[in-house]
Design an enzyme around this catalytic site. Structure first.
Site, PDB file in Angstrom:
ATOM      1  N   LEU A  29      61.832  44.178  28.367  1.00 51.65           N
ATOM      2  CA  LEU A  29      62.603  44.315  27.388  1.00 51.65           C
ATOM      3  C   LEU A  29      63.524  45.381  27.674  1.00 51.65           C
ATOM      4  O   LEU A  29      63.310  46.527  28.647  1.00 51.65           O
ATOM      5  CB  LEU A  29      61.791  44.892  26.193  1.00 51.65           C
ATOM      6  CG  LEU A  29      60.878  43.745  25.644  1.00 51.65           C
ATOM      7  CD1 LEU A  29      60.268  44.337  24.232  1.00 51.65           C
ATOM      8  CD2 LEU A  29      61.777  42.439  25.146  1.00 51.65           C
ATOM      9  N   ASP A  30      64.927  45.459  27.002  1.00 45.50           N
ATOM     10  CA  ASP A  30      65.815  46.447  27.185  1.00 45.50           C
ATOM     11  C   ASP A  30      65.409  47.684  26.878  1.00 45.50           C
ATOM     12  O   ASP A  30      64.303  47.763  25.966  1.00 45.50           O
ATOM     13  CB  ASP A  30      67.167  46.288  26.261  1.00 45.50           C
ATOM     14  CG  ASP A  30      67.850  44.974  26.626  1.00 45.50           C
ATOM     15  OD1 ASP A  30      67.761  44.551  27.792  1.00 45.50           O
ATOM     16  OD2 ASP A  30      68.722  44.647  25.949  1.00 45.50           O
ATOM     17  N   ARG A  31      65.828  48.885  27.333  1.00 45.62           N
ATOM     18  CA  ARG A  31      65.259  50.467  26.977  1.00 45.62           C
ATOM     19  C   ARG A  31      65.309  50.268  25.410  1.00 45.62           C
ATOM     20  O   ARG A  31      64.175  50.813  24.894  1.00 45.62           O
ATOM     21  CB  ARG A  31      66.073  51.199  27.676  1.00 45.62           C
ATOM     22  CG  ARG A  31      65.698  52.587  27.185  1.00 45.62           C
ATOM     23  CD  ARG A  31      66.698  53.672  27.367  1.00 45.62           C
ATOM     24  NE  ARG A  31      67.791  53.567  26.580  1.00 45.62           N
ATOM     25  CZ  ARG A  31      68.773  54.287  26.529  1.00 45.62           C
ATOM     26  NH1 ARG A  31      69.058  55.309  27.605  1.00 45.62           N
ATOM     27  NH2 ARG A  31      69.873  54.480  25.806  1.00 45.62           N
TER      28      ARG A  31
END
Length: 553
Positions: free
Chosen positions: A378-380
């Site tokens: 997942l993106d940050r």
């Protein structure tokens, strides 16, 4: 001074930008053709920058800049700061050498379209004739040989056999003589064509050398100051970066122009912000009137140098997510894998800095012996469910399921705006190929020619306080896929709430959008959450479903 890569525009910057917008609206109605032409150029897409600076007497100053060049006016327009280095003087070295290179381009084009094209056409036609004649004789002699072979199989006397041998020898000799004659006929035009190729290559080599020399001259003479009164050339600044060579347009963005002007006028920069004006450039996700951080590829090396001597908050290179993050939570685990809930603000895998990533957190928890690997990321800024495999076999099994699109993921997001007012269908699909913006990582571009397939299904839900709740079902897993598909005009045209790259991060000063941080539990973060995972796992034959509650209202 605010960090141009991680900031919220302060009130003076917002007010200054609103004044600029008001001025532009007045210019649109002007009877002056130059002003209307300037506005048309802005509407085609430009970054506009504003800086608040203080003079030695404490007086506040407002500086404005536009990115790049103008079609007709070059680097200059009244009310906006000039370039760091004006290399567009028609009588100057750069434009003089550029005209010489342009003349070389015309000479090459005329030679290619004229004399060279004629020679190549003659050579290709002559070679085709020679090849055709050689092939015709070869075919005739092959048939002759085939007839002799048939006669031999039927049986022949000694005299007939000797005659066939003589015939074969004659045909081979004749074929060699024919080829030699035809090659001699071809050699004259072939030599002319070879000399023409060498001449053309020499012309192109000279053009390439002249272009590289002019580019080198520009990079050496394009000097950028910093707050300590020092200066460096673009070549020196980028020599220490992975680029090695400055990318096109480096030093021509709003930030460098504003800082250069402040230093030239002995002003102390206090705050700076950059806003997009007009239509987005092809493939880019930019929204009219929204502020954006400085681009990373061209501006990080330049601004890191130019800001030296100023106190910047937060410091350049510091972690941009400063809040204390909650601990990840293990939702499920068995002998094959675990499912963990990642908080917003935590990297999935280790980055360049020292911040703790989810992968390292899991390794710390389970130890290296479990051979733990994230099956996806997942993106940050995205929160929610992530699966991690224990060992290579489980990892390969999960990867195979992802590749076959047999793992069904659901994300919940809040989008800016009302999908009903925007005329969108309640459900549908978005198919926009994506590729990295190499000059502004980690941003992604919509790229119809060279991008990778990216497909998202969506379903809108309730609308509350000008925000639309949506369920996303990504069928591919590209970087920033949901964020780009939400914000892109070709997608939903509605950025995810709190998106600092493709949408609004709490400030809007243009158009009919008015967004303020409301103070709820979701404020200040990206409203995107991986809420559900469902799949069948072949090694144990079980069906799995996992859900995670929303961390934002």
């Amino acid at each position: 001074m605010n960090n141009p890569f991680d900031y919220l525009p302060d009130k003076p910057c917002r007010e200054a930008f609103l004044k600029l917008l008001s001025r532009i609206e007045g210019m649109k109605k002007s009877e002056c053709p130059e002003e209307r032409a300037f506005c048309r150029e802005l509407e085609s897409g430009k970054m506009l920058g504003v800086m608040i600076a203080s003079g030695e007497d404490g007086e506040r100053h407002i500086l404005y800049a536009f990115s790049g060049q103008l079609g007709a006016g070059g680097f200059h327009y009244p009310g906006f700061v000039g370039p760091v280095f004006d290399y567009l003087d028609p009588a100057g070295y750069f434009k003089t050498r550029e005209r010489e290179i342009s003349l070389c381009n015309r000479e090459i084009a005329e030679y290619e379209a004229g004399e060279f094209f004629g020679l190549r056409s003659r050579y290709e036609a002559e070679k085709e004739r020679v090849d055709r004649e050689v092939e015709a004789v070869r075919k005739r002699y092959r048939l002759s040989k085939k007839e002799r072979d048939i006669r031999r199989e039927e049986g022949v006397n000694k005299d007939e056999l000797n005659e066939m041998v003589r015939q074969s020898q004659f045909e081979k000799a004749e074929f060699r003589r024919l080829k030699r004659r035809l090659m001699e006929e071809l050699s004259h035009i072939e030599e002319e064509y070879r000399e023409a190729c060498l001449r053309l290559e020499s012309m192109k080599r000279k053009r390439r050398a002249d272009s590289e020399a002019l580019q080198g001259w520009l990079f050496d003479n394009f000097r950028l100051p910093n707050a300590r009164g020092e200066s460096r050339s673009l070549a020196e600044i980028f020599a220490e970066t992975p680029f090695r060579i400055p990318p096109s347009g480096a030093g021509e963005c709003c930030g460098p122009k504003l800082l250069q002007e402040a230093y030239r006028k002995r002003l102390l920069p206090l705050a700076m912000a950059e806003y997009w004006y007009g239509r987005p450039k092809e493939g880019e996700i930019r929204m009219h009137g929204r502020y954006y951080p400085a681009c990373r590829g061209k501006c990080v090396p330049v601004l890191q140098w130019m800001l030296q001597g100023l106190e910047v908050e937060p410091p350049l290179g510091a972690a941009t997510f400063s809040r204390t993050l909650p601990e990840p939570e293990i939702v499920f685990e068995n002998e094959w894998f675990c499912v963990v809930e990642k908080p917003s603000g935590m990297l999935s895998v280790p980055g360049k800095g020292s911040a703790l990533s989810l992968q390292q957190w899991l390794i710390n928890k389970y130890g290296t012996a479990r051979g733990i690997k994230l099956a996806h990321r997942l993106d940050r800024d995205t929160s929610g469910l992530v699966m991690a495999a224990f060992g290579d076999r489980a990892y390969k099994e999960l990867q195979a399921l992802f590749a076959k699109r047999l793992i069904h993921k659901t994300y919940v997001a809040d989008l800016e705006g009302d999908w009903r007012i925007n005329g969108l269908p309640q459900s549908g699909s978005i198919e926009l190929p994506l590729s990295p913006d190499w000059l502004d990582r980690p941003r992604q571009l919509v790229d119809h020619s060279g991008g990778k397939e990216a497909l998202t299904l969506y379903e809108f839900g309730e609308v509350s306080q000008g925000r639309s709740r949506v369920l996303f079902h990504p069928l591919t897993g590209r970087t920033h896929q949901l964020r780009v598909h939400a914000a892109a005009v070709e997608g939903l045209g509605m950025p995810i709430v709190g998106d600092p790259l493709y949408g609004i991060t709490g400030d809007s000063t243009c158009g009919n959008i008015e967004t303020k941080l409301s103070g709820d539990s979701g404020s200040g973060r990206l409203h995107l959450h991986a809420s559900r995972i469902e799949f069948d796992f072949p090694p144990d034959g079980c069906h799995y479903e996992f859900e995670s509650p929303l961390p934002f209202v």
